[in-house]
Enzyme design. Structure first.
Site, PDB file in Angstrom:
ATOM      1  N   GLU A  91     -45.279  81.557 -19.043  1.00  0.00           N
ATOM      2  CA  GLU A  91     -45.079  82.670 -18.134  1.00  0.00           C
ATOM      3  C   GLU A  91     -43.751  83.393 -18.331  1.00  0.00           C
ATOM      4  O   GLU A  91     -42.806  82.826 -18.878  1.00  0.00           O
ATOM      5  CB  GLU A  91     -45.223  82.207 -16.680  1.00  0.00           C
ATOM      6  CG  GLU A  91     -44.549  80.904 -16.360  1.00  0.00           C
ATOM      7  CD  GLU A  91     -44.992  80.330 -14.999  1.00  0.00           C
ATOM      8  OE1 GLU A  91     -44.371  80.736 -14.019  1.00  0.00           O
ATOM      9  OE2 GLU A  91     -45.916  79.505 -14.951  1.00  0.00           O
ATOM     10  N   CYS A 104     -37.280  87.251 -17.526  1.00  0.00           N
ATOM     11  CA  CYS A 104     -37.030  85.820 -17.677  1.00  0.00           C
ATOM     12  C   CYS A 104     -38.158  85.278 -18.553  1.00  0.00           C
ATOM     13  O   CYS A 104     -39.327  85.421 -18.206  1.00  0.00           O
ATOM     14  CB  CYS A 104     -37.050  85.177 -16.289  1.00  0.00           C
ATOM     15  SG  CYS A 104     -36.967  83.382 -16.347  1.00  0.00           S
ATOM     16  N   CYS A 111     -42.090  71.162 -20.928  1.00  0.00           N
ATOM     17  CA  CYS A 111     -40.670  70.851 -21.148  1.00  0.00           C
ATOM     18  C   CYS A 111     -40.496  69.342 -21.235  1.00  0.00           C
ATOM     19  O   CYS A 111     -41.104  68.603 -20.465  1.00  0.00           O
ATOM     20  CB  CYS A 111     -39.846  71.415 -19.994  1.00  0.00           C
ATOM     21  SG  CYS A 111     -38.070  71.140 -20.173  1.00  0.00           S
ATOM     22  N   CYS A 115     -36.587  67.026 -15.406  1.00  0.00           N
ATOM     23  CA  CYS A 115     -35.843  67.241 -14.151  1.00  0.00           C
ATOM     24  C   CYS A 115     -36.795  67.064 -12.968  1.00  0.00           C
ATOM     25  O   CYS A 115     -37.906  67.585 -12.972  1.00  0.00           O
ATOM     26  CB  CYS A 115     -35.222  68.641 -14.124  1.00  0.00           C
ATOM     27  SG  CYS A 115     -34.018  68.914 -15.429  1.00  0.00           S
ATOM     28  N   CYS A 118     -38.431  70.176 -10.922  1.00  0.00           N
ATOM     29  CA  CYS A 118     -38.945  71.318 -11.681  1.00  0.00           C
ATOM     30  C   CYS A 118     -40.433  71.194 -12.006  1.00  0.00           C
ATOM     31  O   CYS A 118     -40.891  70.160 -12.483  1.00  0.00           O
ATOM     32  CB  CYS A 118     -38.138  71.452 -12.967  1.00  0.00           C
ATOM     33  SG  CYS A 118     -38.645  72.839 -13.980  1.00  0.00           S
ATOM     34  N   GLY A 158     -39.348  75.506 -20.178  1.00  0.00           N
ATOM     35  CA  GLY A 158     -38.809  74.912 -21.404  1.00  0.00           C
ATOM     36  C   GLY A 158     -37.299  74.840 -21.445  1.00  0.00           C
ATOM     37  O   GLY A 158     -36.604  75.423 -20.610  1.00  0.00           O
ATOM     38  N   LEU A 214     -26.208  72.630 -13.647  1.00  0.00           N
ATOM     39  CA  LEU A 214     -25.400  71.452 -13.322  1.00  0.00           C
ATOM     40  C   LEU A 214     -26.036  70.688 -12.160  1.00  0.00           C
ATOM     41  O   LEU A 214     -26.324  69.502 -12.268  1.00  0.00           O
ATOM     42  CB  LEU A 214     -23.967  71.893 -12.999  1.00  0.00           C
ATOM     43  CG  LEU A 214     -22.940  70.780 -12.934  1.00  0.00           C
ATOM     44  CD1 LEU A 214     -22.845  70.015 -14.250  1.00  0.00           C
ATOM     45  CD2 LEU A 214     -21.564  71.352 -12.571  1.00  0.00           C
ATOM     46  N   CYS A 332     -39.978  79.293 -11.849  1.00  0.00           N
ATOM     47  CA  CYS A 332     -40.208  78.436 -12.997  1.00  0.00           C
ATOM     48  C   CYS A 332     -41.445  77.525 -13.023  1.00  0.00           C
ATOM     49  O   CYS A 332     -41.485  76.511 -12.330  1.00  0.00           O
ATOM     50  CB  CYS A 332     -38.955  77.574 -13.106  1.00  0.00           C
ATOM     51  SG  CYS A 332     -38.648  77.042 -14.737  1.00  0.00           S
TER      52      CYS A 332
HETATM   53  N1  SAH Z   1     -34.272  74.255 -19.229  1.00  0.00           N
HETATM   54  C1  SAH Z   1     -33.338  75.257 -18.883  1.00  0.00           C
HETATM   55  C2  SAH Z   1     -33.942  76.584 -18.449  1.00  0.00           C
HETATM   56  C3  SAH Z   1     -35.155  76.569 -17.560  1.00  0.00           C
HETATM   57  S1  SAH Z   1     -35.021  76.256 -15.854  1.00  0.00           S
HETATM   58  C4  SAH Z   1     -32.384  74.739 -17.837  1.00  0.00           C
HETATM   59  O1  SAH Z   1     -32.563  73.632 -17.367  1.00  0.00           O
HETATM   60  O2  SAH Z   1     -31.437  75.430 -17.511  1.00  0.00           O
HETATM   61  C5  SAH Z   1     -34.137  77.575 -15.140  1.00  0.00           C
HETATM   62  C6  SAH Z   1     -33.345  77.157 -13.906  1.00  0.00           C
HETATM   63  O3  SAH Z   1     -34.209  76.921 -12.777  1.00  0.00           O
HETATM   64  C7  SAH Z   1     -32.596  75.854 -14.128  1.00  0.00           C
HETATM   65  O4  SAH Z   1     -31.314  75.953 -13.580  1.00  0.00           O
HETATM   66  C8  SAH Z   1     -33.446  74.875 -13.358  1.00  0.00           C
HETATM   67  O5  SAH Z   1     -32.719  73.730 -13.054  1.00  0.00           O
HETATM   68  C9  SAH Z   1     -33.865  75.700 -12.170  1.00  0.00           C
HETATM   69  N2  SAH Z   1     -35.022  75.164 -11.430  1.00  0.00           N
HETATM   70  C10 SAH Z   1     -36.089  74.513 -11.900  1.00  0.00           C
HETATM   71  N3  SAH Z   1     -36.927  74.180 -10.907  1.00  0.00           N
HETATM   72  C11 SAH Z   1     -36.388  74.653  -9.779  1.00  0.00           C
HETATM   73  C12 SAH Z   1     -36.778  74.625  -8.409  1.00  0.00           C
HETATM   74  N4  SAH Z   1     -37.887  74.033  -8.025  1.00  0.00           N
HETATM   75  N5  SAH Z   1     -35.965  75.224  -7.522  1.00  0.00           N
HETATM   76  C13 SAH Z   1     -34.815  75.841  -7.908  1.00  0.00           C
HETATM   77  N6  SAH Z   1     -34.393  75.899  -9.173  1.00  0.00           N
HETATM   78  C14 SAH Z   1     -35.161  75.302 -10.097  1.00  0.00           C
END
Ligand code: SAH
Length: 346
Positions: A91, A104, A111, A115, A118, A158, A214, A332
């Site tokens: 997407e 974006c 991925c 995390c 996510c 990703g 972070l 995301c």
């Molecule tokens: N893998 C990369 C980029 C993709 S995620 C990364 O980790 O930075 C883009 C951003 O969205 C990241 O900061 C991720 O931690 C955040 N993110 C993912 N799921 C989320 C959620 N449910 N709520 C808020 N931020 C989220």
């Protein structure tokens, strides 16, 4: 197997064409057509028919299909779910900001990073995207929406630094004066913190913005939500970010998701401010988007405001991310996830 011509640089196409006995200017004509978004060699009307046929026998031109498109009634944000040539979906989201339209894009199908909050990582990594497939998201969103896109963030599905070579090649392609010509200063790359790759990226001295997810300043809570922290703990990551700033002269931006009881304490705010001091860091606070499967909750408005105030009182600039497209699952991995579920249910 036919070769993916849109993943090739102008230089590479020129070399390949020389071997076919075609002059340099032909290579440039083809490159320009590709980056205008043509989906077949037959559309390249300034090429002879025999040449078009010859190219078609050697190369493919990627073109994703739009399987879902959602437009937010609240703010015009558009979300695309693309189907790639092998049936996989990724997407992209187009957002309107005062500084221009921003897309974006996704860097991988799924991925590998795991995390906990996510949606994109729930099914693991399926495969990495090709440079052409990264470019297609920008190009075809622009063509379909009619909105000129001036900024790109690699913050979709990703981990871009896990797909390092293809992402670097994409940056070269999208930056090309004969292609979309989007400047590096208009591109942000977001990573969960692959320290080895951040160090290699720094040496390239690109003018893009590095964004680091972070989400917590201490190893204990960060390791709970981000498995990558066990490999590269907070202090190692921040040391790489400081070096990145020094080598490139570009400030690093930090994403910080506010998760109730996990990342939002006042003590964490103070620790974060201390660890980020003296590097011109900017903190982008993101209220957690609830993903059903995770069981995690977003922080209260009060904790978010308090956290932001502590950062600012300690000299760290912090903004709370505006939520765009909240009516269309714009965060995301949510749309792909929903689509997968409906497919599984059928
Ligand atoms: N893998 C990369 C980029 C993709 S995620 C990364 O980790 O930075 C883009 C951003 O969205 C990241 O900061 C991720 O931690 C955040 N993110 C993912 N799921 C989320 C959620 N449910 N709520 C808020 N931020 C989220």
């Amino acid at each position: 197997m036919k070769q993916d011509i849109k993943s090739m640089t102008l230089y590479e196409i020129t070399q390949a064409f020389a071997e076919l006995g075609e002059p340099k200017f032909r290579a440039k004509q083809v490159f320009v057509w590709l980056h205008k978004g043509v989906t077949s060699f037959d559309e390249m009307t300034n090429l002879s028919k025999p040449l078009r046929e010859k190219l078609d026998s050697i190369y493919t031109i990627t073109a994703p299909k739009i399987v879902r498109k959602q437009v937010s009634k609240l703010d015009g944000t558009i979300k695309y779910l693309w189907q790639l040539h092998d049936g996989n979906c990724v997407e992209s989201v187009v957002m309107q900001y005062h500084h221009g339209n921003t897309i974006c894009i996704s860097s991988e199908v799924g991925c590998p990073m795991g995390c906990k909050f996510c949606a994109s990582t729930l099914g693991g990594l399926v495969r990495r995207l090709e440079p052409s497939e990264l470019l297609d998201q920008v190009m075809f969103a622009q063509i379909d929406s009619g909105m000129p896109i001036s900024n790109i963030v690699l913050m979709g599905i990703g981990e871009p630094l896990d797909n390092f070579e293809n992402v670097m090649r994409f940056l070269e392609l999208v930056n090309s004066p004969d292609g979309l010509n989007i400047g590096m200063r208009h591109i942000s790359l977001s990573t969960c913190g692959l320290v080895d790759k951040i160090r290699i990226l720094a040496e390239k001295k690109l003018q893009l913005t590095l964004s680091v997810s972070l989400h917590s300043p201490d190893d204990e809570s960060r390791s709970k939500i981000m498995p990558v922290n066990k490999r590269w703990p907070v202090d190692e990551l921040l040391a790489a970010c400081r070096d990145y700033y020094e080598i490139t002269g570009r400030r690093v931006s930090f994403e910080y998701t506010m998760i109730d009881g996990v990342s939002d304490s006042e003590e964490q705010a103070r620790m974060l401010a201390k660890k980020l001091s003296g590097m011109g860091a900017h903190v982008n606070m993101i209220p957690l988007n609830t993903v059903e499967e995770t069981g995690l909750k977003t922080s209260s408005r009060q904790s978010i405001a308090k956290f932001q105030k502590i950062l600012e009182d300690n000299g760290i600039t912090a903004t709370v991310r505006r939520t765009l497209g909240s009516d269309i699952d714009a965060s995301c991995g949510q749309l792909r996830r929903k689509y997968q579920k409906t497919q599984e249910g059928e």
